[in-house]
Motif scaffolding. Structure first.
Motif, mmCIF file in Angstrom:
data_model
loop_
_atom_site.group_PDB
_atom_site.id
_atom_site.type_symbol
_atom_site.label_atom_id
_atom_site.label_comp_id
_atom_site.label_asym_id
_atom_site.label_seq_id
_atom_site.Cartn_x
_atom_site.Cartn_y
_atom_site.Cartn_z
ATOM 1 N N ARG A 91 -8.833 -10.382 -7.093
ATOM 2 C CA ARG A 91 -10.200 -10.910 -7.031
ATOM 3 C C ARG A 91 -11.033 -10.163 -5.988
ATOM 4 N N LYS A 92 -12.329 -10.425 -5.986
ATOM 5 C CA LYS A 92 -13.209 -9.800 -4.994
ATOM 6 C C LYS A 92 -12.808 -10.271 -3.602
ATOM 7 N N MET A 93 -13.128 -9.487 -2.614
ATOM 8 C CA MET A 93 -12.852 -9.771 -1.201
ATOM 9 C C MET A 93 -11.360 -9.939 -0.905
ATOM 10 N N ILE A 94 -10.555 -9.103 -1.568
ATOM 11 C CA ILE A 94 -9.124 -9.039 -1.280
ATOM 12 C C ILE A 94 -8.795 -7.599 -0.881
ATOM 13 N N TRP A 95 -8.255 -7.442 0.312
ATOM 14 C CA TRP A 95 -7.813 -6.133 0.786
ATOM 15 C C TRP A 95 -6.551 -5.762 0.024
ATOM 16 N N ARG A 96 -6.458 -4.522 -0.448
ATOM 17 C CA ARG A 96 -5.292 -4.108 -1.213
ATOM 18 C C ARG A 96 -4.741 -2.793 -0.703
ATOM 19 N N GLU A 97 -3.412 -2.726 -0.735
ATOM 20 C CA GLU A 97 -2.680 -1.512 -0.390
ATOM 21 C C GLU A 97 -1.545 -1.350 -1.392
ATOM 22 N N MET A 98 -1.248 -0.107 -1.751
ATOM 23 C CA MET A 98 -0.130 0.187 -2.639
ATOM 24 C C MET A 98 0.832 1.103 -1.897
ATOM 25 N N HIS A 99 2.138 0.741 -1.944
ATOM 26 C CA HIS A 99 3.166 1.465 -1.200
ATOM 27 C C HIS A 99 4.385 1.720 -2.089
ATOM 28 N N HIS A 100 5.247 2.621 -1.650
ATOM 29 C CA HIS A 100 6.571 2.858 -2.242
ATOM 30 C C HIS A 100 6.509 3.148 -3.747
ATOM 31 N N PHE A 101 5.697 4.112 -4.116
ATOM 32 C CA PHE A 101 5.593 4.511 -5.513
ATOM 33 C C PHE A 101 6.891 5.177 -5.961
ATOM 34 N N SER A 102 7.418 4.768 -7.101
ATOM 35 C CA SER A 102 8.576 5.467 -7.674
ATOM 36 C C SER A 102 8.081 6.789 -8.262
ATOM 37 N N PRO A 103 8.964 7.775 -8.407
ATOM 38 C CA PRO A 103 8.528 9.082 -8.931
ATOM 39 C C PRO A 103 7.879 9.001 -10.315
ATOM 40 N N ASP A 104 8.260 8.004 -11.109
ATOM 41 C CA ASP A 104 7.719 7.867 -12.465
ATOM 42 C C ASP A 104 6.585 6.845 -12.564
ATOM 43 N N CYS A 105 6.046 6.430 -11.421
ATOM 44 C CA CYS A 105 5.030 5.371 -11.420
ATOM 45 C C CYS A 105 3.715 5.847 -12.037
ATOM 46 N N VAL A 106 3.214 5.026 -12.954
ATOM 47 C CA VAL A 106 1.853 5.165 -13.464
ATOM 48 C C VAL A 106 1.220 3.790 -13.278
ATOM 49 N N LEU A 107 0.302 3.696 -12.325
ATOM 50 C CA LEU A 107 -0.367 2.430 -12.018
ATOM 51 C C LEU A 107 -1.724 2.423 -12.708
ATOM 52 N N LEU A 108 -1.870 1.538 -13.680
ATOM 53 C CA LEU A 108 -3.097 1.398 -14.453
ATOM 54 C C LEU A 108 -3.948 0.303 -13.819
ATOM 55 N N VAL A 109 -5.238 0.584 -13.660
ATOM 56 C CA VAL A 109 -6.158 -0.391 -13.077
ATOM 57 C C VAL A 109 -7.345 -0.577 -14.022
ATOM 58 N N LEU A 110 -7.637 -1.841 -14.330
ATOM 59 C CA LEU A 110 -8.786 -2.213 -15.146
ATOM 60 C C LEU A 110 -9.794 -2.874 -14.213
ATOM 61 N N ALA A 111 -11.044 -2.468 -14.288
ATOM 62 C CA ALA A 111 -12.057 -2.952 -13.357
ATOM 63 C C ALA A 111 -13.200 -3.657 -14.086
ATOM 64 N N SER A 112 -13.742 -4.658 -13.416
ATOM 65 C CA SER A 112 -14.822 -5.461 -13.989
ATOM 66 C C SER A 112 -16.187 -4.780 -13.898
ATOM 67 N N GLU A 113 -16.277 -3.719 -13.114
ATOM 68 C CA GLU A 113 -17.557 -3.025 -12.914
ATOM 69 C C GLU A 113 -17.331 -1.521 -12.897
ATOM 70 N N LEU A 114 -18.391 -0.773 -13.088
ATOM 71 C CA LEU A 114 -18.342 0.672 -12.939
ATOM 72 C C LEU A 114 -18.189 1.016 -11.453
ATOM 73 N N TYR A 115 -17.783 2.245 -11.175
ATOM 74 C CA TYR A 115 -17.624 2.689 -9.794
ATOM 75 C C TYR A 115 -18.954 2.553 -9.047
ATOM 76 N N ASP A 116 -18.885 1.957 -7.854
ATOM 77 C CA ASP A 116 -20.059 1.804 -6.998
ATOM 78 C C ASP A 116 -19.577 1.842 -5.552
ATOM 79 N N GLU A 117 -19.821 2.939 -4.889
ATOM 80 C CA GLU A 117 -19.357 3.105 -3.507
ATOM 81 C C GLU A 117 -19.875 1.990 -2.598
#
Length: 134
Positions: A91-117
């Protein structure tokens, strides 16, 4: 309320293999406006380290695994994303970090909005202040 919101994604398959569908406003709780994926991330590299003011995301490892750490400014929780039928809602206002990727990892992310810095919060101390005021 737990920070980790698991979305169990139905898999349809038989001896030919599996088919997994991700659908707007059905098993994904928003209209998908952006899709991206992370791949070939070394295990010793961590990603993320930000929050979003408005954006919501669903993350799923379609191959391999990684450790997702979520933080609402008070509570921190971790979950292994390690199955293509186990997605998490961020959800919004949640800090996120991703760690310990396996060599075969493909992390797919679906977003509710277009990119906006302007929607990013990239400083943890700024995030903590904003989270406290919400």
């Amino acid at each position: 309320m737990s920070l980790i919101e698991i979305l169990d994604i139905e898999s349809r398959g038989d001896e030919r293999g599996q088919l997994i569908a991700l659908e707007n406003n059905k098993n994904i709780p928003f209209a998908i406006k952006r899709v991206y994926y992370l791949t070939q991330t070394r295990e010793d590299v961590a990603r993320g380290f930000h929050a979003h003011k408005e954006l919501m995301q669903v993350a799923v490892c379609i191959s391999g695994r990684c450790l997702m750490k979520l933080d609402d400014g008070v509570n921190q929780e971790e979950v292994w994303l390690d199955s293509p039928v186990k997605a998490i809602l961020i959800r919004k206002m949640i800090w996120r970090e991703m760690h310990h990727f396996s060599p075969d990892c493909v992390l797919l992310v679906l977003a509710s909005e277009l990119y906006d810095e302007q929607d990013y919060i990239r400083s943890y101390s700024d995030f903590k202040l904003l989270a406290k005021s919400n």
